[in-house]
Design an enzyme around this catalytic site. Structure first.
Site, mmCIF file in Angstrom:
data_model
loop_
_atom_site.group_PDB
_atom_site.id
_atom_site.type_symbol
_atom_site.label_atom_id
_atom_site.label_comp_id
_atom_site.label_asym_id
_atom_site.label_seq_id
_atom_site.Cartn_x
_atom_site.Cartn_y
_atom_site.Cartn_z
ATOM 1 N N GLY A 177 0.839 -1.203 0.000
ATOM 2 C CA GLY A 177 0.000 0.000 0.000
ATOM 3 C C GLY A 177 0.863 1.238 0.000
ATOM 4 O O GLY A 177 2.050 1.165 0.327
ATOM 5 N N CYS B 182 5.273 -6.045 1.776
ATOM 6 C CA CYS B 182 5.662 -4.638 1.712
ATOM 7 C C CYS B 182 4.970 -3.835 2.822
ATOM 8 O O CYS B 182 5.253 -4.036 3.996
ATOM 9 C CB CYS B 182 5.367 -4.099 0.308
ATOM 10 S SG CYS B 182 6.194 -2.553 -0.019
ATOM 11 N N TYR B 183 4.039 -2.968 2.480
ATOM 12 C CA TYR B 183 3.302 -2.260 3.536
ATOM 13 C C TYR B 183 2.689 -3.264 4.510
ATOM 14 O O TYR B 183 2.659 -3.035 5.724
ATOM 15 C CB TYR B 183 2.198 -1.395 2.912
ATOM 16 C CG TYR B 183 1.394 -0.602 3.924
ATOM 17 C CD1 TYR B 183 1.817 0.645 4.355
ATOM 18 C CD2 TYR B 183 0.212 -1.114 4.451
ATOM 19 C CE1 TYR B 183 1.085 1.365 5.295
ATOM 20 C CE2 TYR B 183 -0.529 -0.409 5.384
ATOM 21 C CZ TYR B 183 -0.086 0.828 5.805
ATOM 22 O OH TYR B 183 -0.811 1.540 6.731
ATOM 23 N N GLU C 218 4.318 -11.155 -6.000
ATOM 24 C CA GLU C 218 3.264 -11.355 -7.001
ATOM 25 C C GLU C 218 3.618 -10.800 -8.370
ATOM 26 O O GLU C 218 2.942 -11.098 -9.347
ATOM 27 C CB GLU C 218 1.935 -10.738 -6.525
ATOM 28 C CG GLU C 218 1.937 -9.229 -6.299
ATOM 29 C CD GLU C 218 2.492 -8.839 -4.932
ATOM 30 O OE1 GLU C 218 3.108 -9.711 -4.285
ATOM 31 O OE2 GLU C 218 2.340 -7.692 -4.527
ATOM 32 N N HIS D 161 7.690 -7.661 -3.392
ATOM 33 C CA HIS D 161 6.410 -8.089 -3.970
ATOM 34 C C HIS D 161 6.569 -9.412 -4.716
ATOM 35 O O HIS D 161 6.979 -9.419 -5.875
ATOM 36 C CB HIS D 161 5.894 -7.019 -4.942
ATOM 37 C CG HIS D 161 5.416 -5.784 -4.265
ATOM 38 N ND1 HIS D 161 4.109 -5.601 -3.881
ATOM 39 C CD2 HIS D 161 6.083 -4.676 -3.871
ATOM 40 C CE1 HIS D 161 3.981 -4.434 -3.284
ATOM 41 N NE2 HIS D 161 5.165 -3.845 -3.261
ATOM 42 N N LYS E 286 -10.375 -12.892 -16.053
ATOM 43 C CA LYS E 286 -10.504 -13.168 -17.486
ATOM 44 C C LYS E 286 -9.912 -14.532 -17.882
ATOM 45 O O LYS E 286 -10.523 -15.277 -18.648
ATOM 46 C CB LYS E 286 -9.790 -12.060 -18.269
ATOM 47 C CG LYS E 286 -10.020 -12.108 -19.745
ATOM 48 C CD LYS E 286 -11.243 -11.310 -20.084
ATOM 49 C CE LYS E 286 -11.500 -11.231 -21.554
ATOM 50 N NZ LYS E 286 -12.705 -10.436 -21.813
ATOM 51 N N SER F 98 -22.639 -10.484 -27.403
ATOM 52 C CA SER F 98 -21.876 -9.618 -28.308
ATOM 53 C C SER F 98 -20.954 -10.451 -29.196
ATOM 54 O O SER F 98 -20.408 -9.941 -30.160
ATOM 55 C CB SER F 98 -21.023 -8.660 -27.482
ATOM 56 O OG SER F 98 -19.982 -9.386 -26.847
ATOM 57 N N GLY F 99 -20.761 -11.726 -28.829
ATOM 58 C CA GLY F 99 -19.777 -12.523 -29.559
ATOM 59 C C GLY F 99 -18.428 -12.506 -28.883
ATOM 60 O O GLY F 99 -17.534 -13.249 -29.261
ATOM 61 N N GLY F 100 -18.269 -11.653 -27.866
ATOM 62 C CA GLY F 100 -17.025 -11.640 -27.089
ATOM 63 C C GLY F 100 -17.002 -12.827 -26.123
ATOM 64 O O GLY F 100 -18.016 -13.507 -25.938
ATOM 65 N N VAL F 101 -15.850 -13.046 -25.518
ATOM 66 C CA VAL F 101 -15.696 -14.220 -24.659
ATOM 67 C C VAL F 101 -16.636 -14.174 -23.452
ATOM 68 O O VAL F 101 -17.290 -15.169 -23.120
ATOM 69 C CB VAL F 101 -14.247 -14.321 -24.118
ATOM 70 C CG1 VAL F 101 -14.050 -15.610 -23.356
ATOM 71 C CG2 VAL F 101 -13.263 -14.238 -25.248
ATOM 72 N N ASP F 102 -16.727 -13.015 -22.800
ATOM 73 C CA ASP F 102 -17.490 -12.966 -21.551
ATOM 74 C C ASP F 102 -18.967 -13.262 -21.777
ATOM 75 O O ASP F 102 -19.570 -14.073 -21.074
ATOM 76 C CB ASP F 102 -17.343 -11.590 -20.881
ATOM 77 C CG ASP F 102 -15.886 -11.227 -20.656
ATOM 78 O OD1 ASP F 102 -15.049 -12.151 -20.698
ATOM 79 O OD2 ASP F 102 -15.587 -10.043 -20.460
ATOM 80 N N SER F 103 -19.542 -12.606 -22.764
ATOM 81 C CA SER F 103 -20.977 -12.838 -22.968
ATOM 82 C C SER F 103 -21.223 -14.225 -23.544
ATOM 83 O O SER F 103 -22.231 -14.864 -23.247
ATOM 84 C CB SER F 103 -21.606 -11.737 -23.831
ATOM 85 O OG SER F 103 -21.154 -11.804 -25.153
ATOM 86 N N SER F 104 -20.285 -14.747 -24.333
ATOM 87 C CA SER F 104 -20.460 -16.098 -24.890
ATOM 88 C C SER F 104 -20.436 -17.147 -23.788
ATOM 89 O O SER F 104 -21.284 -18.040 -23.741
ATOM 90 C CB SER F 104 -19.351 -16.424 -25.896
ATOM 91 O OG SER F 104 -19.368 -15.499 -26.947
#
Ligand code: XMP
Length: 521
Positions: A57, A84-85, A180, A178, A377, A231-237
């Site tokens: 942070g 870290c913080y 990560e 860090h 994602k 929409s044809g995008g990954v998320d909505s599909s």
């Protein structure tokens, strides 16, 4: 709440808190990020984490009123990893000392940690390459000057004598760097060791998630009807296919074709969902409406707002024809719902009005189903794979809601859109043929509002110029242009000019983001 073992990430506002969650999810651990203000004693008791991570942070623990976890976190008997913080908080809370930054102890960027005298399980696999040290990424001004009672030092760096500390009896670990981030190459191993010693089973997989999500959808929806914008995008599909598996014919998808899609895109989406998956689908071809309204508009924000407004009207009009609809499905992802310290607060300007249908559910009196709310994602892609979505769909480059409108600076005409579609299809074909598609985050052509003079055969041409764009990125927030070879660019330019009537000049956009944005408008 999920039945899996849970890890709690307490967010103190680091820019990279989300990466902690992603590293852990990659290790099949279910984790959630919550801002420190929300983590009360009652929350902790309810969440019942199996382990806790304190993020980094920007604040200084030496400042009165700086962020803290609830005191009870140290008493619930679970392992804690402070970063870290988060390390500094842990030290200060437990009786150590932290000193405010002085230039000689601040460390930013790459640093090397060397091991302490004893080895611990947290560091299994570290210091193994013969150099006797590990590269880590530091970003701290303050530093721990005295460790808390019960802690020992297991690693040091030039600016952080207490780079790695632990109280093994309580299973509290605290590191100044860090683990990560990408620049701590062995950071994932450290997380892996941490979750192993915390006893996680690693049971968070997309196979298991799919079954749970289906059960939850059935439970939530009952025998009501659900509308899903496709929409044809990954998320909505993925949302649509998951819902279809859960509730079959109780789902109707609405695909709004605004006339600003890529070549053959509408047919591909309709064939895939209607014919292949047998999902009820309304194909709303509203291209005339959108293109007529957009006629004469060249201002980017006006274009975006016009499209957004029409989209909502059109969607609603079609959705209203679906009887008994009580729910609207949305492909909201976890990054959209994280109420992270680093994402709220602070003034921000509107660079672009993003296309979204946020206000729709209330307006239509529908409840929301958001089966991807807990996923990142890459997890959505893995879920799509589980659901049998073809790899070509899963790996598709993102495509913006306003479509080709924002790839056609200046006024939009049907002629320009046709030219753009053809050029774009050739460019993508070239990228696929050269095996580069998956290395690139997004690639497209923008048609420029300028005609240039050329010569083809013995004749003069006076046609449009276009710009090729291709970027690498992890999240679309920052991006770099893709370093195509000159051969590739030359071959692609030749193909576009030869095969697309209306373009006689091809340029390559080498702007990174920032200062550019990915799209041209
Ligand atoms: P920019 O151009 O802002 O784009 O660098 C970042 C990413 O977002 C996509 N984008 C959008 N996606 N609705 C969307 O769904 C929008 O209005 C929109 N505008 C940009 C863009 O394609 C890139 O992936």
């Amino acid at each position: 709440m999920t039945q899996h073992d849970r890890l709690l990430i307490i967010d103190f506002g680091s820019q990279v808190t989300q990466l902690i969650a992603r590293r852990l999810r990659e290790l099949n651990v279910y984790c959630e990020i919550h801002p420190y203000q929300n983590v009360t004693d009652a929350f902790l008791a309810d969440f019942a984490p199996k382990a806790v991570v304190f993020s980094g942070g920007p604040d200084s623990v030496t400042r009165a009123g700086s962020p803290r976890p609830p005191a009870s976190v140290y008493d619930i008997g679970v392992p804690i990893l402070g970063i870290c913080y988060g390390q500094q908080v842990m030290m200060q809370d437990l009786g150590g000392k932290v000193e405010a930054g002085e230039s000689h102890t601040a460390e930013f960027g790459r640093a090397w940690v060397t091991p302490g005298a004893a080895r611990i399980d947290l560091l299994n696999g570290w210091f193994m390459d013969g150099s006797g040290r590990e590269q880590v990424w530091m970003s701290h001004g303050d530093h721990v000057s005295e460790i808390a009672p019960g802690f020992e030092v297991y690693g040091t760096s030039p600016g952080a004598p207490f780079a790695i500390t632990a109280d093994l009896s309580r299973r509290f670990f605290a590191v100044q760097f860090h683990p990560e981030v990408h620049h701590t190459p062995n950071g994932k191993t450290l997380y892996e060791n941490f979750i192993r010693l915390a006893g996680f089973k690693g049971d968070w997989t997309m196979g298991a998630y799919r079954d749970e999500a289906i059960a939850r959808i059935r439970d939530q929806v009952g025998d009501a009807h659900v509308i899903c914008g496709l929409s044809g995008g990954v998320d909505s599909s993925v949302t649509a296919i998951l819902l279809h598996e859960a509730i079959g014919d109780q789902l109707t998808c609405v695909f709004v074709d605004h006339g600003l899609l890529r070549l053959h895109e509408a047919e591909e989406v309709v064939t895939m969902f209607r014919d292949h998956y047998n999902i009820k689908l309304i194909h709303a071809d509203e291209s005339d409406l959108f293109l007529n309204e957009l006629d004469g508009i060249s201002d980017p924000e006006t274009k975006r707002k016009t499209i957004g407004r029409l989209f909502i009207d059109v969607f609603q009009k079609h959705a209203d024809t679906i009887e008994g609809a009580a729910f609207l499905a949305q492909g909201t992802l976890y990054p959209d719902v994280i109420e992270s310290v680093s994402f709220s607060g602070g003034p921000s300007v509107t660079i672009k009005s993003h296309h979204n249908v946020g206000g729709l559910p209330e307006k239509m009196g529908l409840k929301l189903v958001e089966p991807l709310r807990e996923l990142f994602k890459d997890e959505v892609r893995a879920l799509g794979h589980e659901l049998g979505l073809p790899a070509s769909f899963i790996g598709r480059h993102p495509f913006p809601g306003p479509g080709l409108a924002i790839r056609c600076p200046g006024e939009i005409t049907r002629e320009k859109l046709d030219i753009l579609r053809k050029a774009d299809a050739i460019y993508i074909d070239q990228i696929r043929k050269h095996g580069l598609y998956d290395e690139i985050w997004q690639a497209f052509v923008a048609i420029l509002p300028v005609r240039t003079v050329g010569v083809m055969g013995d004749g003069r041409t006076y046609d449009y110029a276009c710009a090729l764009r291709a970027v690498t990125s992890v999240d679309g927030m920052t991006a770099d242009y893709y370093p195509f070879s000159h051969d590739f660019l030359g071959e692609t330019a030749t193909r576009i000019i030869n095969e697309v009537k209306g373009i006689n000049r091809v340029t390559y956009d080498i702007t990174s983001k920032p200062p550019g944005t990915i799209e041209w408008e």
